[in-house]
Write an enzyme that holds these catalytic residues in place. Structure first.
Site, PDB file in Angstrom:
ATOM      1  N   TYR A   1     -13.754  42.609   0.875  1.00 13.05           N
ATOM      2  CA  TYR A   1     -12.652  43.006  -0.320  1.00 13.05           C
ATOM      3  C   TYR A   1     -13.443  42.818  -1.826  1.00 13.05           C
ATOM      4  CZ  TYR A   1      -9.295  42.535  -4.243  1.00 13.05           C
ATOM      5  OH  TYR A   1      -8.745  42.906  -5.449  1.00 13.05           O
TER       6      TYR A   1
ATOM      7  N   CYS B   1      -0.889  42.837 -14.240  1.00 10.37           N
ATOM      8  CA  CYS B   1      -0.011  42.373 -15.184  1.00 10.37           C
ATOM      9  C   CYS B   1       0.029  43.449 -16.404  1.00 10.37           C
ATOM     10  CB  CYS B   1      -0.147  41.312 -15.783  1.00 10.37           C
ATOM     11  SG  CYS B   1       0.099  39.789 -14.625  1.00 10.37           S
TER      12      CYS B   1
ATOM     13  N   ARG C   1       2.558  37.882 -17.270  1.00  6.81           N
ATOM     14  CA  ARG C   1       3.667  37.992 -16.869  1.00  6.81           C
ATOM     15  C   ARG C   1       4.743  36.878 -17.133  1.00  6.81           C
ATOM     16  NH1 ARG C   1       5.379  41.411 -12.286  1.00  6.81           N
ATOM     17  NH2 ARG C   1       3.034  42.556 -12.582  1.00  6.81           N
TER      18      ARG C   1
ATOM     19  N   LYS D   1      -2.565  45.862 -16.905  1.00  6.52           N
ATOM     20  CA  LYS D   1      -3.792  45.806 -17.554  1.00  6.52           C
ATOM     21  C   LYS D   1      -4.284  47.453 -17.469  1.00  6.52           C
ATOM     22  CE  LYS D   1      -8.244  43.774 -17.962  1.00  6.52           C
ATOM     23  NZ  LYS D   1      -9.119  43.129 -16.624  1.00  6.52           N
TER      24      LYS D   1
ATOM     25  N   SER E   1      -5.017  40.043 -13.528  1.00  9.30           N
ATOM     26  CA  SER E   1      -4.695  41.159 -12.662  1.00  9.30           C
ATOM     27  C   SER E   1      -3.135  41.576 -12.229  1.00  9.30           C
ATOM     28  CB  SER E   1      -5.652  41.164 -11.480  1.00  9.30           C
ATOM     29  OG  SER E   1      -5.305  41.935 -10.381  1.00  9.30           O
TER      30      SER E   1
ATOM     31  N   ASN F   1      -1.739  44.818  -2.987  1.00  6.71           N
ATOM     32  CA  ASN F   1      -3.182  44.816  -3.797  1.00  6.71           C
ATOM     33  C   ASN F   1      -4.168  46.161  -3.300  1.00  6.71           C
ATOM     34  OD1 ASN F   1      -4.803  43.911  -5.907  1.00  6.71           O
ATOM     35  ND2 ASN F   1      -5.739  42.728  -4.395  1.00  6.71           N
TER      36      ASN F   1
ATOM     37  N   GLY G   1     -13.414  42.288  -4.720  1.00  5.58           N
ATOM     38  CA  GLY G   1     -13.287  41.014  -5.524  1.00  5.58           C
ATOM     39  C   GLY G   1     -13.993  40.045  -5.158  1.00  5.58           C
TER      40      GLY G   1
HETATM   41  C1  OXD Z   1      -9.569  42.697 -10.472  1.00  5.45           C
HETATM   42  C2  OXD Z   1      -9.051  41.537 -10.397  1.00  5.45           C
HETATM   43  O1  OXD Z   1      -9.455  43.485  -9.335  1.00  5.45           O
HETATM   44  O2  OXD Z   1      -8.925  40.912 -11.809  1.00  5.45           O
HETATM   45  O3  OXD Z   1      -9.888  43.517 -11.376  1.00  5.45           O
HETATM   46  O4  OXD Z   1      -8.644  40.902  -9.546  1.00  5.45           O
HETATM   47 MN    MN Z   2      -9.611  42.290 -13.250  1.00  2.43          MN
END
Ligand code: OXD
Ligand code: MN
Length: 635
Positions: A232, A285, A431, A287, A283, A398, A234
């Protein structure tokens, strides 16, 4: 060059051939050679391939990712699908793993309740044991990138070693290539480096098998992060959230900021001007959707570096050049720019969505959900359950798309400007269903730092664990802050105070609900908050002062809703959204106080503001004998 050539590279010639060795030697950098040498000997790949900035090398990675099965082609030209490991709805590799991401801390050094740390020696021993032979049978790619535009005072170079072709391909979309930039280092070790391995793989498509041994260890001393047994992005992509942690450490020891910010170009109608705003939100929320507001331009959606500039402003760059965006509720109506980019031919990686006949489907895409298809759980049909009896949705909440920003119609023209752009304002958001109004302007810079430091948010599916739990989220950056919080806040205070043209700071909340649990705002209402904030910077609007900050006047919002959304914004809606929820705010201050009391060396200005705000709220409570005060009372 000769000196470097003499350095021992004791990798067998059947693992690295002369052509690849020459590419390494051409950098004339002993540190790069040492790192490659050391980690190839730990990880034991069967082949090492060095990628330069040539198109041929870059295409190799993209092609290879498909060949090994980490990505598969979809119907539309340039589109591919990648899956991350899935065992059950609660045990998978489809979100950031906070538990196993740790900062290596030398004995006796700072440890914090907010930072997940491990003793450096112990942590290194553990992860190097896990990494022993972790690339066996696989190819290790050596890749060079730049965090930020090339040739820029802001930017930091980064070396990535990985055995995941998907990781490497994603980074190629998301970051600027920098093999040639490494040559300009003149042999110095002024770069970050990242060693990643997906570890042993299983199945088709191949995914990380040993999630129980997933580790992401951040070594501030070496400016390096080691990450193993995950795919993943992240967790795996060095340049994303792993580099953010290293940059936060560096910026807090210097005089700049590394933040979890989008960067948005705001273009108010009929004003013949534009302004740049940054924004930090946990994340999932709002952005990316703020960064993508209609009529505006996007410069970045996730991570930014800021420095004081000689025109008196803070300037900002996006350290990325692409989006790793959440693909949930992305539809033609709400997100026309993204929709357009990801439904037409171009280089795009989808992850963890449903595929039916070569077409990706995701949650909230506005189309009928197919009865069956393939997703991260293999063959999928409506109603399919995991081993624990939990229903498997067709796409993960996600799930993501990866695409270059310049492919979007709303890309900002300064994306690659090495001087960055001036920052006029900063948004912080969480949030929050019941406390903060939709938008609130800080009383001054230090109050803005306080506001950012007291963001609270209910957890989402972007991290592993329960969703919907209210947590403090300073600057929406808590997951990545690796220095003492007090130091981080003091660095912010000093940064803004040193500027001649300090940004204005705003707290936003898109998630306010009424007593029946219904959202009080529409998805696009945020456009009006953003335009109002831009107007405040340029003194177009007056505002109403309350103890917690400035709120908009009803008449101004009514006009903005009409002009930008063709919506009739009623006084009743305004009163409900902008009332000052005294009791709720007092409770919030209590939670914030409890959190920061656990921390040493929180700067005085923070406590002064907190106690002052509390006193004013208590006075209001006393005066009005009510839990909530109408905005009109402050006129
Ligand atoms: C992203 C996170 O993927 O903050 O931007 O998790
Ligand atoms: Mn992020």
């Amino acid at each position: 060059m000769d000196g470097v050539k003499n350095l021992p590279i004791d990798i067998d010639s059947d693992v690295i051939d002369q052509e690849n060795l020459d590419k390494l030697y051409a950098l004339n950098n002993e540190h790069v050679l040492k790192i490659v040498n050391e980690f190839v000997s730990y990880c034991k790949p069967s082949k090492v391939t060095v990628i330069t900035d040539s198109q041929e090398d870059i295409d190799y990675v993209r092609q290879k990712s498909i060949e090994v099965g980490e990505e598969a082609k979809l119907s539309i030209d340039g589109h591919t699908i990648h899956y991350d490991a899935f065992s059950t709805m609660s045990y998978h590799d489809q979100a950031r793993d906070k538990t196993n991401t740790r900062v290596l801390v030398p004995k006796g050094e700072y440890a914090s309740p907010w930072i997940n740390t491990i003793d450096r020696d112990e942590g290194l021993k553990e992860i190097l044991e896990i990494m022993d032979g972790c690339m066996r049978g696989n190819e290790c790619i050596v890749r060079f990138f730049c965090l930020g535009p090339t040739n820029s005072k802001f930017s930091i170079l980064a070396l990535q070693l990985t055995d995941s072709l998907y990781v490497c391909h994603s980074e190629d979309i998301l970051y600027r290539k920098a093999y040639e930039e490494f040559k300009k280092l003149n042999g110095s070790n002024n770069f970050f480096y990242f060693i990643h391995s997906a570890g042993e793989l299983t199945g088709h498509p191949p995914v990380s098998k040993n999630l129980n041994n997933r580790r992401i260890y951040v070594d501030l001393q070496e400016n390096c992060v080691l990450s193993v047994n995950n795919q993943y992005a992240g967790n795996s992509l060095g340049l994303k959230k792993l580099a953010l942690r290293l940059a936060i450490n560096q910026s807090n020891n210097e005089d700049w900021l590394a933040e979890h910010y989008f960067v948005l170009g705001v273009h108010p109608k009929g004003k013949n001007r534009m302004s740049y705003f940054c924004g930090a939100y946990p994340s999932a929320c709002g952005k990316t959707s703020t960064a993508m507001l209609p009529g505006q331009t996007v410069l970045g959606d996730d991570i930014a570096y800021l420095r004081p500039w000689d025109d008196g402003y803070a300037h900002v760059v996006n350290i990325e050049q692409g989006l790793f965006g959440i693909i949930k509720d992305v539809n033609l109506e709400d997100d026309p720019f993204i929709w357009d980019a990801i439904t037409t031919p171009r280089e795009t990686i989808f992850s963890n969505v449903l595929i039916k006949e070569g077409t990706p489907y995701w949650i909230g895409d506005g189309r009928e959900v197919p009865e069956k298809g393939a997703n991260f759980s293999g063959e999928w049909n409506n109603g399919k359950k995991d081993k624990e009896g939990r229903e498997i949705p067709h796409a993960h909440p996600n799930a993501r798309y990866t695409v270059r920003i310049e492919e979007l119609k709303n890309a900002d023209e300064n994306l690659h400007n090495p001087n960055g752009v001036p920052v006029h304002g900063i948004f912080y958001g969480g949030r929050d269903s019941d406390t903060m109004p939709p938008i609130l302007e800080s009383l001054n810079w230090e109050h803005g730092v306080f506001m950012g430091a007291s963001i609270e948010s209910e957890t989402t599916s972007a991290t592993l664990g329960a969703v919907g739990v209210r947590k403090q989220q300073p600057m929406a950056n808590l997951d990545f802050i690796v220095v003492p919080l007090g130091k981080y806040l003091e660095n912010h205070r000093k940064f803004g105070n040193s500027l001649e043209r300090c940004p204005k700071v705003f707290a936003t909340n898109y998630f306010l609900k009424n007593q029946d649990g219904k959202y009080l705002n529409g998805m696009l209402d945020k456009l009006c908050w953003v335009i109002w904030a831009e107007g405040r910077y340029h003194r177009d609007f007056e505002a109403i002062e309350t103890p917690v900050g400035y709120i908009p006047k009803y008449e101004d919002l009514k006009e903005l809703f009409n002009e930008y959304l063709e919506k009739d914004y009623t006084k009743g809606e305004y009163m409900e959204q902008f009332k000052i929820r005294v009791i709720k705010l007092l409770k919030k201050l209590e939670r914030i106080e409890t959190m920061y009391k656990k921390e040493d060396n929180v700067p005085d200005f923070f406590w002064t503001i907190l106690y002052d705000e509390r006193e004013k709220l208590l006075n209001l409570k006393e005066k009005y004998k009510k839990e909530e005060i109408s905005p009109d009372e402050f006129l």
